[in-house]
Design a protein around this motif. Structure first.
Motif, PDB file in Angstrom:
ATOM      1  N   TYR A 448       0.830  -1.202   0.000  1.00 28.83           N
ATOM      2  CA  TYR A 448       0.000   0.000   0.000  1.00 28.83           C
ATOM      3  C   TYR A 448       0.869   1.259   0.000  1.00 28.83           C
ATOM      4  N   ASN A 449       1.891   1.273   0.851  1.00 27.38           N
ATOM      5  CA  ASN A 449       2.752   2.459   0.952  1.00 27.38           C
ATOM      6  C   ASN A 449       3.493   2.736  -0.348  1.00 27.38           C
ATOM      7  N   ILE A 450       4.015   1.668  -0.977  1.00 25.73           N
ATOM      8  CA  ILE A 450       4.750   1.846  -2.239  1.00 25.73           C
ATOM      9  C   ILE A 450       3.824   2.376  -3.322  1.00 25.73           C
ATOM     10  N   ALA A 451       2.657   1.754  -3.449  1.00 27.24           N
ATOM     11  CA  ALA A 451       1.734   2.122  -4.533  1.00 27.24           C
ATOM     12  C   ALA A 451       1.170   3.527  -4.356  1.00 27.24           C
ATOM     13  N   SER A 452       1.077   3.993  -3.121  1.00 22.90           N
ATOM     14  CA  SER A 452       0.481   5.308  -2.878  1.00 22.90           C
ATOM     15  C   SER A 452       1.463   6.456  -3.065  1.00 22.90           C
ATOM     16  N   LYS A 453       2.748   6.125  -3.292  1.00 19.21           N
ATOM     17  CA  LYS A 453       3.735   7.180  -3.491  1.00 19.21           C
ATOM     18  C   LYS A 453       3.550   7.839  -4.853  1.00 19.21           C
ATOM     19  N   GLU A 454       3.675   9.144  -4.880  1.00 15.64           N
ATOM     20  CA  GLU A 454       3.607   9.879  -6.135  1.00 15.64           C
ATOM     21  C   GLU A 454       5.028  10.040  -6.665  1.00 15.64           C
ATOM     22  N   VAL A 455       5.451   9.103  -7.487  1.00 22.62           N
ATOM     23  CA  VAL A 455       6.810   9.123  -8.012  1.00 22.62           C
ATOM     24  C   VAL A 455       6.762   9.010  -9.525  1.00 22.62           C
ATOM     25  N   LYS A 456       7.914   9.243 -10.134  1.00 23.55           N
ATOM     26  CA  LYS A 456       7.979   9.151 -11.586  1.00 23.55           C
ATOM     27  C   LYS A 456       7.700   7.727 -12.053  1.00 23.55           C
ATOM     28  N   THR A 457       7.073   7.624 -13.231  1.00 22.79           N
ATOM     29  CA  THR A 457       6.685   6.319 -13.758  1.00 22.79           C
ATOM     30  C   THR A 457       7.866   5.387 -13.878  1.00 22.79           C
ATOM     31  N   LEU A 488      -6.057  -4.576  -2.938  1.00 20.90           N
ATOM     32  CA  LEU A 488      -6.853  -4.083  -4.063  1.00 20.90           C
ATOM     33  C   LEU A 488      -6.631  -2.581  -4.270  1.00 20.90           C
ATOM     34  N   ASN A 489      -6.456  -1.840  -3.188  1.00 26.28           N
ATOM     35  CA  ASN A 489      -6.141  -0.417  -3.309  1.00 26.28           C
ATOM     36  C   ASN A 489      -4.837  -0.220  -4.065  1.00 26.28           C
ATOM     37  N   ALA A 490      -3.830  -1.052  -3.726  1.00 27.95           N
ATOM     38  CA  ALA A 490      -2.547  -0.971  -4.428  1.00 27.95           C
ATOM     39  C   ALA A 490      -2.696  -1.356  -5.891  1.00 27.95           C
ATOM     40  N   LEU A 491      -3.463  -2.407  -6.179  1.00 25.28           N
ATOM     41  CA  LEU A 491      -3.680  -2.821  -7.573  1.00 25.28           C
ATOM     42  C   LEU A 491      -4.325  -1.693  -8.370  1.00 25.28           C
ATOM     43  N   ALA A 492      -5.295  -1.023  -7.763  1.00 25.69           N
ATOM     44  CA  ALA A 492      -5.960   0.083  -8.457  1.00 25.69           C
ATOM     45  C   ALA A 492      -4.969   1.200  -8.767  1.00 25.69           C
ATOM     46  N   ARG A 493      -4.084   1.496  -7.822  1.00 28.38           N
ATOM     47  CA  ARG A 493      -3.091   2.550  -8.047  1.00 28.38           C
ATOM     48  C   ARG A 493      -2.056   2.121  -9.082  1.00 28.38           C
ATOM     49  N   LEU A 494      -1.596   0.868  -9.003  1.00 27.93           N
ATOM     50  CA  LEU A 494      -0.617   0.374  -9.977  1.00 27.93           C
ATOM     51  C   LEU A 494      -1.211   0.346 -11.379  1.00 27.93           C
ATOM     52  N   ALA A 495      -2.508   0.077 -11.462  1.00 28.98           N
ATOM     53  CA  ALA A 495      -3.174   0.085 -12.772  1.00 28.98           C
ATOM     54  C   ALA A 495      -3.181   1.486 -13.367  1.00 28.98           C
ATOM     55  N   GLN A 496      -3.177   2.505 -12.501  1.00 28.35           N
ATOM     56  CA  GLN A 496      -3.079   3.877 -12.985  1.00 28.35           C
ATOM     57  C   GLN A 496      -1.669   4.190 -13.478  1.00 28.35           C
ATOM     58  N   HIS A 497      -0.660   3.589 -12.830  1.00 26.51           N
ATOM     59  CA  HIS A 497       0.734   3.846 -13.195  1.00 26.51           C
ATOM     60  C   HIS A 497       1.139   3.117 -14.473  1.00 26.51           C
TER      61      HIS A 497
END
Length: 534
Positions: A448-457, A488-497
């Motif tokens: 969760y923490n990794i996926a929620s970071k706003e970092v470069k692609t 699932l929250n992380a998957l949703a964020r990774l799907a955005q990345h």
């Protein structure tokens, strides 16, 4: 490429070259047709798994010669680049060389998993279920030796730590690698600038403390001492900017801007960290575990510095240049008992909650004592894995320390090319897929923490597929609601990345919709994911 996709073949080898069917009746009392080894052939390459990890080479070029049988499993539309990233993800997690087992986790299990990923097919059941009783001890030893020699000289492409050694990649894949390498160079330059600023801030803090001590020795007390020290610092702050670098005032402004940005991010996406840890108590435990251990004068000094930091509340400036060498010895010296390593890691986990811990982390860029140890998490006792997971999770408390965990610049450690982000990902995946519930707690928190970071692609290009694959695998274990929501929250964020994550979800599964009804917040994340998948 044909309209139906790229063909996927299963190469089936009999490791005994026909002897099993002849000799098994007299040796085992029943007939065994063969001792089967399999490989997947796709994109004109043959992939198999053995004691050295995952290997890729020209079809039929191993010492086994031509396969006993070739079975067409189907066709795949998975892009070559995506497939390579998927293989590299397996190579650093479930199919690392150290995870190989002749019976429980072998080439046939690898072929079955890859076949499902590519085209939804399976390796024949009679191959997967070949019983251990069919392989007597002498034959097992011979097979282990044979499997270690399958990769031919000059054509091997072993996947080690996610790095391909083959030079036969597609042009698109090579272009992607070149882009990532360019980004690494930029990141290295940024790392150097951050380190310079961190060191200047640390020197400034030490200088302040010396002035305060000097004023106290001269008779100043309480508020008077603080006011005099601040007045002296204010005078110095008016000095002109040096051509050699930023002034103290510039550094203060930058530090304040970073703190403000950190607070904004924390309010929006608070990290999962574990604050119920007392640094003073943890230091007491650590000190007791070191009783009987012979420490050098420098190591005793480092232990005293840690007490000043955790117990007395001094700043990280009290931790000298030898501190990480001391911690590195505790983590790597096998003559020191495991309890001491666990206690040291818990002390670090308490330290990670402080906003000046990044100054200590940047001192480790030469020795890599912390992440070098973390890289071996799969070899550590469960108790040390727990303490390590807690430490890494708590490093997400502050922006500067969490960014340190996600650096992509490569460094050498005991012959391995590693990076901070890859080690962090390995710790995350190892904890997530553990059978221990408390380790899954840390693993899903890290995800969760990794996926929620706003970092470069480009950072997520390094690990996105591996994290997504681990997340999909975890959902099949029926995790508790909190762990499922984080995943699932992380998957949703990774799907955005990454556009590749929705493809993985659709191709590999399981379907996230199968978990509807667990809670409203779980359903919310499923809706977000399915919008990307469709």
């Amino acid at each position: 490429m044909a309209s139906e996709g790229v063909p996927v073949d299963l190469y089936i080898y009999d490791l005994t070259n026909g002897l099993a069917s002849v000799l098994s009746p007299s040796i085992l009392g029943h007939k065994v047709e063969g001792v089967w080894h399999t490989a997947i052939v796709v994109y004109d390459r043959e992939y198999f798994y053995g004691g050295s990890g995952i290997a890729s080479f020209a079809p039929g070029s191993t010492q086994l010669g031509a396969p006993h049988q070739v079975e067409r499993l189907g066709h795949t539309c998975v892009p070559f680049q995506l497939f390579n990233e998927y293989i590299e993800g397996l190579a650093t997690s479930t199919y690392a060389g150290s995870a190989y087992h002749l019976f429980e986790h072998n080439c046939n299990h690898f072929s079955d998993e890859v076949a499902q990923f590519l085209c939804g097919a399976h390796v024949p059941k009679h191959i997967l279920s070949q019983a251990e009783r069919d392989l007597p001890a002498p034959l097992r030893m011979a097979l282990s030796s044979l499997l270690g020699q399958l990769v031919p000289d000059g054509t091997q492409a072993v996947y080690a730590n996610g790095v391909r050694h083959s030079r036969q990649d597609s042009p698109d894949y090579l272009t992607l690698n070149n882009q990532i390498e360019e980004a690494r160079i930029v990141s290295q330059e940024l790392d150097a600038k951050r380190s310079t600023i961190a060191e200047k801030l640390a020197r400034k803090e030490r200088k302040k403390e010396k002035k305060r001590k000097k004023l106290r020795e001269q008779g100043g007390t309480g508020d008077d001492t603080e006011e005099m020290a601040e007045a002296m610092e204010a005078v110095e702050a008016r000095e002109p900017v040096s051509l050699a670098g930023p002034s103290s005032r510039d550094l203060d402004v930058e530090a304040e801007e970073r703190r403000a940005e950190e607070e904004r991010k924390r309010a929006r996406d608070p990290p999962v960290v574990y604050r119920d840890i007392d640094g003073a108590q943890e230091f007491e435990v650590f000190s007791k575990t070191l009783e009987g251990v012979e420490l050098s004068p420098e190591e005793k000094q480092s232990l005293d510095e840690l007490q000043q930091y955790l117990v007395q509340g001094e700043g990280s400036w009290v931790l000298g240049d030898d501190f990480l060498s001391f911690i590195g010895r505790v983590l790597s010296d096998l003559s020191i008992k495991s309890e001491a390593r666990c206690a040291a890691l818990r002390c670090l986990a308490a330290s990670a909650l402080r906003d000046d811990v990044s100054l200590v982390l940047h001192q480790d860029r030469r020795q890599h004592a912390l992440l070098g140890y973390a890289h071996s998490i799969d070899l550590l006792p469960v108790e040390e894995q727990r303490a390590l997971g807690l430490f890494v999770c708590n490093l997400f408390e502050n922006t500067s320390s969490s960014e340190w965990l996600l650096y992509i610049s490569e460094w050498e450690y005991r012959g391995h090319a590693l990076s901070n982000i890859r080690v962090t990902t390995k710790v995350c995946v190892q904890c997530m897929l553990s059978e221990q519930t408390d380790l899954r707690e840390y693993g899903t928190a890290l995800l969760y923490n990794i996926a929620s970071k706003e970092v470069k692609t480009v950072v997520f290009d390094e690990v996105c597929v591996e994290l997504a694959m681990a997340a999909l695998q975890l959902t099949q274990y029926e995790p508790e609601e909190e762990h499922l929501w984080r995943t699932l929250n992380a998957l949703a964020r990774l799907a955005q990345h990454s556009s590749e994550v929705p493809q993985l979800i659709a191709i590999v599964g399981p379907d996230p919709s199968a978990y509807r009804g667990r809670s409203s917040r779980v359903d919310e994340q499923i809706d977000i994911i399915m919008k990307k998948v469709k």
